[in-house]
Design an enzyme around this catalytic site. Structure first.
Site, PDB file in Angstrom:
ATOM      1  CB  ALA A 122     -15.684 -24.477   9.644  1.00 34.61           C
TER       2      ALA A 122
ATOM      3  N   GLY B  36     -21.260 -29.234  24.267  1.00 35.00           N
ATOM      4  CA  GLY B  36     -20.426 -28.786  25.682  1.00 35.00           C
ATOM      5  C   GLY B  36     -19.124 -28.280  25.191  1.00 35.00           C
TER       6      GLY B  36
ATOM      7  CB  VAL C 104     -12.149 -16.812   3.160  1.00 39.36           C
ATOM      8  CG1 VAL C 104     -12.687 -16.863   4.505  1.00 39.36           C
ATOM      9  CG2 VAL C 104     -12.559 -17.964   2.061  1.00 39.36           C
TER      10      VAL C 104
ATOM     11  CE1 TYR D 129      -9.600 -27.732  -5.326  1.00 36.62           C
ATOM     12  CE2 TYR D 129      -8.501 -29.504  -5.962  1.00 36.62           C
ATOM     13  CZ  TYR D 129      -9.026 -28.854  -4.894  1.00 36.62           C
ATOM     14  OH  TYR D 129      -9.266 -29.614  -3.789  1.00 36.62           O
TER      15      TYR D 129
ATOM     16  CE  LYS E  60      -7.123 -26.912  -2.512  1.00 38.27           C
ATOM     17  NZ  LYS E  60      -7.562 -26.443  -1.155  1.00 38.27           N
TER      18      LYS E  60
END
Length: 248
Positions: free
Chosen positions: A15, A55, A65, A156, A160
């Protein structure tokens, strides 16, 4: 269509930048508590701070991970505090491109562990609570490389493609508990990873895309938001290609 998920919790791995950052921000705008995960606290922490400053509600977790023990410890903390995660977005990914004959064990293992094994670690540790609630959404980010292959990316592409098979099997296992699992497979998306490519390569890539342009991170984030919503409650085990028509 306006989507609202107030009161729900979403975990987004990778993220701290690019697609993962945009996914985190998209869910924050919809009212979710966002758990921002990345290896680097400065990156995922900055995204969480941005959400909180605007907010929203967010918390950062600096976790590798690719390491099972680190993921388990993080998920234990999350379950203790939030009881369950409603939406999981496995987006963490790295590249270590090389021709197969030159690829090292480390280049292979790093990519498989970070891109594929991480999905297994995260879901395994969070799915029990999700099953107890009899609801949930799992969204795994793959790539056009996992569907069509790409020279210099056997590691890769394998990771995937593995995500796609993992997700299809997961969808079958979890369907009786009202949990969906889907894949989003981006094509050529403008991120900091693609920004370093020579202009000639970018233009050549555009020429192979029917829409004749690259995608942006919001294209991926909005698809993830839809798949996580009640509007997508009859979609599971699917791979949604967001690639401008590449490899139709």
């Amino acid at each position: 269509m306006e989507l609202n998920y107030t009161g729900k919790v979403v975990l987004v791995s990778g993220a701290g930048r690019g697609i993962g950052r945009e996914i985190a921000l998209e869910f924050a705008k919809a009212g979710l508590t966002v758990l921002c995960v990345s290896k680097n606290l400065s990156s995922c922490g900055a995204v969480a701070d941005e959400i909180n400053a605007n907010g929203g509600k967010a918390e950062a977790f600096a976790v590798d991970v690719s390491k099972s023990a680190e993921v388990k410890e993080m998920c234990t903390q999350i379950i203790k505090k939030y009881e369950a995660v409603d939406i999981i977005v496995n987006n963490a990914g790295i590249t270590r491109d090389n021709l197969l004959m030159r690829m090292t064990d480390e280049e292979w293992e790093d990519v498989i562990s970070t891109n594929l094994s991480s999905c297994f670690y995260v879901v395994r540790n969070l799915v029990r609570a999700m099953m107890g609630n009899r609801r949930g959404r799992i969204i795994n980010i793959a790539s056009v490389s996992g569907q069509a292959g790409n020279a210099g990316q056997t590691n890769y592409a394998a990771a995937k493609a593995g995500i796609i098979g993992f997700t299809k099997s997961l969808a079958r296992e979890l369907a009786p508990r009202n949990i969906t699992a889907n894949v989003v497979a981006p094509g050529f998306i403008e991120t900091d990873m693609t920004a370093v490519l020579p202009p000639a390569i970018v233009e050549a890539a555009k020429n192979n895309i029917p829409l004749k342009r690259t995608g942006c991170v919001s294209d991926i984030a909005k698809v993830c938001a839809f798949l996580a919503s009640d509007e997508a409650n009859y979609i599971t085990g699917q791979t949604i290609a967001v690639n401008g028509g590449l490899y139709m």
